[in-house]
Design an enzyme around this catalytic site. Structure first.
Site, mmCIF file in Angstrom:
data_model
loop_
_atom_site.group_PDB
_atom_site.id
_atom_site.type_symbol
_atom_site.label_atom_id
_atom_site.label_comp_id
_atom_site.label_asym_id
_atom_site.label_seq_id
_atom_site.Cartn_x
_atom_site.Cartn_y
_atom_site.Cartn_z
ATOM 1 N N TYR A 95 -1.209 5.020 -3.730
ATOM 2 C CA TYR A 95 -0.247 4.050 -3.881
ATOM 3 C C TYR A 95 1.023 4.344 -4.271
ATOM 4 O O TYR A 95 1.249 5.372 -4.879
ATOM 5 C CB TYR A 95 -0.944 3.024 -4.893
ATOM 6 C CG TYR A 95 -1.183 3.275 -6.245
ATOM 7 C CD1 TYR A 95 0.004 3.362 -7.142
ATOM 8 C CD2 TYR A 95 -2.120 4.051 -6.790
ATOM 9 C CE1 TYR A 95 -0.085 3.504 -8.508
ATOM 10 C CE2 TYR A 95 -2.086 4.435 -7.925
ATOM 11 C CZ TYR A 95 -0.915 4.132 -8.932
ATOM 12 O OH TYR A 95 -1.318 4.696 -10.239
ATOM 13 N N CYS A 96 2.156 3.459 -4.226
ATOM 14 C CA CYS A 96 3.578 3.448 -4.547
ATOM 15 C C CYS A 96 3.989 2.299 -4.866
ATOM 16 O O CYS A 96 3.430 1.346 -4.807
ATOM 17 C CB CYS A 96 4.272 4.564 -3.614
ATOM 18 S SG CYS A 96 4.129 3.789 -2.071
ATOM 19 N N THR A 97 5.316 2.343 -5.074
ATOM 20 C CA THR A 97 6.019 1.206 -5.435
ATOM 21 C C THR A 97 6.115 0.094 -4.425
ATOM 22 O O THR A 97 5.563 -1.011 -4.463
ATOM 23 C CB THR A 97 7.518 1.357 -5.776
ATOM 24 O OG1 THR A 97 7.578 2.263 -6.956
ATOM 25 C CG2 THR A 97 8.379 0.145 -6.079
#
Length: 247
Positions: free
Chosen positions: A182-184
Site C-alpha cells: 500500500y501507499c498514499t
C-alpha cells in the site's frame, strides 16, 4: 467551511506525446483557476489538483474524453484554502521512479484488494483462504512516520528506487504469505505489487491506496495520519487536514 476541492489521481497508460500534451494541460488548468502538479511520462499520468469543485471536475471530465484517460479515477478531499502555490506540469521518465523499465503497469495490473476486503481480512486475522496477511508500506520512511497500518512492514525506504533491493532481502520472510502493498494513492504500491509477483511473492495492491481506504472504510486498523505532498501536510482518516500541532 471547506470549499476547495482537492483531487489526486493516476493512470498507467501509454502517452507517446507527453511533451506536446504538457502545454495543453497547463493552459487548460490555468484557465480553470486550478493549482497543483501534473506529471506526464510515457507510462502514464499522475496528478494533484485543487480549486473550485466544478472547475476541478470539469477538468477531469475533459481529460477523460481522451480515450487514453477514460479510466482515470480520482480521490477527493476538501480544504478551507488552496494548498498549492502554483500550477505545474512536468514531463518525467517515470511518473513514479523505480528504475526498473521492465515493470510496465499499463500492460497489466497486479491483482488488487478492495478496502472493505482488506478490513475484513484484518478483522479476522487472515485472508479468506486462512493465510497470514502481511501489510507492506511502500512509502518513504518520513511518510510512514506520520501514520501507517498497525503492524505493517516498514523497510525505512529513503526513496522508491530502493524498493527492489529491500524486496530481495525480505523475499524469504514473505514466502507463503498474502502480501498487500500500500501507499498514499496507489501508484507506488501498484508497481511494487507487480515487482513482488514477478519475484515469486503472492502480492496484491490496496486498491486506491490509503486515501481510497480512508474514503471507503475510515480509520479501521490505521494509526496516525497520512502524509500528503501539499501544504495540508497530512490528512486524518476522515480526509480532513490534521489539526495544527502546537508546541
Amino acid at each position: 467551511m471547506a470549499s476547495v476541492l482537492n483531487i489526486s489521481a493516476y493512470l498507467f497508460t501509454r502517452i507517446a506525446d507527453a511533451a506536446e500534451l504538457k502545454p495543453v494541460l497547463r493552459d487548460r488548468a490555468v484557465a480553470a483557476g486550478l493549482k497543483g502538479t501534473i506529471l506526464l511520462a510515457e507510462e502514464g499520468i499522475n496528478l494533484f489538483l485543487a480549486g473550485d469543485a466544478d472547475a476541478v471536475r470539469d477538468f477531469v471530465d475533459a481529460l477523460r474524453a481522451d480515450p487514453r484517460f477514460a479510466e482515470l479515477r480520482t480521490k477527493e478531499s476538501w480544504s478551507e484554502t488552496q494548498p498549492f502555490g502554483r500550477m505545474l506540469v512536468k514531463v518525467k521518465r517515470e511518473i513514479i521512479r523505480m528504475d526498473h523499465p521492465a515493470i510496465r503497469p499499463e500492460s497489466g495490473r497486479a491483482p488488487s484488494v478492495a478496502p472493505a476486503t482488506l478490513r475484513r481480512w484484518l478483522d479476522q486475522g487472515r485472508d479468506d483462504e486462512g493465510r497470514e496477511v502481511v501489510l507492506l508500506d511502500t512509502r518513504n520512511a518520513f511518510e510512514v512516520d506520520y501514520g501507517s497500518f498497525v503492524g505493517a512492514l516498514d523497510w525505512r525506504l529513503e526513496r522508491f528506487t530502493q524498493f527492489p533491493d529491500a524486496a530481495a532481502a525480505a523475499a524469504a520472510d514473505l514466502d507463503g504469505k498474502t502480501v498487500v502493498s500500500y501507499c498514499t494513492g496507489g501508484i507506488r504500491c501498484e508497481k511494487a505489487a507487480i515487482y513482488l509477483r514477478e519475484s515469486g511473492v503472492d502480492a496484491y495492491q490496496l486498491d486506491g491506496g490509503i486515501l481510497g481506504y480512508f474514503e471507503q472504510v475510515g480509520g479501521n486498523h490505521w494509526s496516525g495520519d497520512c502524509f500528503v505532498f501539499d501544504e495540508r501536510e497530512a490528512l486524518t482518516p476522515g480526509l480532513a487536514p490534521r489539526p495544527e500541532v502546537r508546541a
